[in-house]
Write a protein that holds these residues in place. Structure first.
Motif: not given
Length: 421
Positions: A236-238, A343-345, A351-353, A359-360
């Motif tokens: 949401l910030f993004g 933070l999300i990574y 599950a980084g990708s 997020y993107m």
């Protein structure tokens, strides 16, 4: 109350991500940044070239406008359907394969004999340019936990520079050698980067690929959003910061091309050089994240983002007000963006990708929302209304940050929630 950085530290402390992290040299970080900037620039090259493209291929104004739309649609699809593949396959091979396919798409655009070929090539270019996000996830997986923030910051600075300089570079090249030369040059650079990355990238990432099938992989991306509160909050910030960012950059050319300035397209494109200051914010924000200051970095950056619209509102009477506003806005957006990705990574490195790709998607939604709303609003209400819109997106982000700080129930273990905001 634990800060973002405290929670992430709880999740990453003592966890080894493989020997590849130890070999992650500064030179390799710079290569990641260059590759990211070169790849993402392909999404923005066309914007100063639309009129020339339309004349060359006898395209109607509506059809010319769809060049940008299809590129961004392709990019959005790639974020959901291609970026998650980094969690189930060798990222080195995936990156090289995407870059080589991107060379083909760029060559098709450069040689396009008809509007249909051009539009198909632009859609494919957008789809494959998401290799940028695969590179970001790969860089994050290779970085030691204690340095992950600054590595993501440095790589993201390459993305920032690529986005902001793309329009300026394509305009200059088109003036010198025609619009097709832009895509010939980009195809050549992309092919060179594919060769270099094939030879230089580690053959194994820091985290082992998961064994999910493709359908399960896509479903798990949605499941991650349902399970991870921090991911939803940061997405949401993004969305809000990039809605604000796009509100400015999609509409600022309109008042600058009118009285009292009557600036040329080249002069307006040069504004991107001012925005490169955002690259500085990306690296500083990464270092602050590594020190456990993620929550306050976010809050201060969101306050700056809201404040940036005050000088921007006085742009018609002073170009210096525009310069100050652009610098503040770009600094703030990139600081929050780097914090979000770091933070999300750290929630689930395996599950980084999927995390970064998901997020993107919100980034793309925010960018599209800001662009459509700003250009429509300018037509009916003028620049003041556009500034009010940008400030509203920014203030919503700041309000969300303040509310999230109050409703967080206290320190939560990494395994339970993956972090805290």
């Amino acid at each position: 109350m634990a800060t973002d950085g405290d929670a992430v530290t709880q999740g990453t402390e003592g966890r080894s991500e493989g020997g590849a992290a130890d070999a992650f040299s500064p030179g390799l970080v710079i290569l990641f940044a260059v590759a990211c900037g070169a790849a993402v620039a392909n999404v923005y090259f066309s914007q100063p070239l639309l009129v020339t493209m339309g004349h060359d291929l006898a395209m109607s104004p509506a059809l010319v406008g769809s060049v940008v739309t299809l590129t961004h649609v392709g990019y959005g699809l790639g974020l959901f359907f291609l970026v998650p593949l980094g969690d189930v396959t060798d990222r080195r091979r995936l990156i090289v394969a995407q870059l080589l396919l991107l060379v083909v798409a760029l060559a098709a655009v450069a040689a396009a004999p008809t509007a249909a070929v051009l539009l198909a090539g632009m859609a494919a270019t957008g789809l494959l340019a998401v290799v940028t996000q695969t590179l970001v996830a790969f860089a994050a997986s290779l970085a030691p936990p204690a340095r992950r923030g600054r590595v993501v910051g440095l790589v993201t600075s390459g993305v920032v520079i690529g986005i902001l300089l793309a329009r300026t570079a394509s305009g200059l090249m088109a003036d010198l050698a025609g619009w097709r030369s832009v895509y010939v040059a980009s195809a050549s650079l992309t092919a060179l980067l594919a060769l270099v990355l094939y030879r230089v990238l580690p053959r194994h990432s820091g985290t082992p690929p998961t064994t999910l099938r493709y359908g399960q992989l896509l479903r798990s991306t949605i499941t991650l959003f349902a399970r991870e509160r921090l991911l939803r909050l940061r997405a949401l910030f993004g969305l809000l910061i990039f809605a604000s960012f796009s509100t400015l950059w999609s509409s600022v050319a309109l008042p600058l091309s009118e009285a009292p300035y009557f600036l040329s397209h080249s002069a307006i494109g040069a504004l991107g050089l001012i925005g490169v200051a955002g690259a500085v914010a990306a690296t500083v924000a990464g270092r602050l994240n590594d020190r456990g200051l993620s929550r306050w970095t976010t809050g201060i950056a969101l306050a700056l983002l809201a404040g940036s619209w005050l000088p921007l509102a006085f742009m018609r009477s002073s170009l210096w007000a525009l310069v100050v506003g652009v610098i503040l806005l770009d600094l703030a957006v990139q600081a929050v963006h780097v914090t979000n990705q770091t933070l999300i990574y750290a929630l689930r490195p395996e599950a980084g990708s999927r995390l970064i790709g998901g997020y993107m998607v919100f980034y793309s939604i925010g960018s599209a929302t800001g662009a459509i709303a700003a250009t429509s609003l300018y037509t009916v209400a003028g620049w003041g209304a556009v500034c009010a819109l940008g400030a509203a997106f920014s203030c919503l982000g700041l309000l969300l940050w303040a509310c999230a700080a109050h409703i967080t129930p206290g320190p939560v273990a990494y395994v339970a929630s993956g972090g805290e905001d």
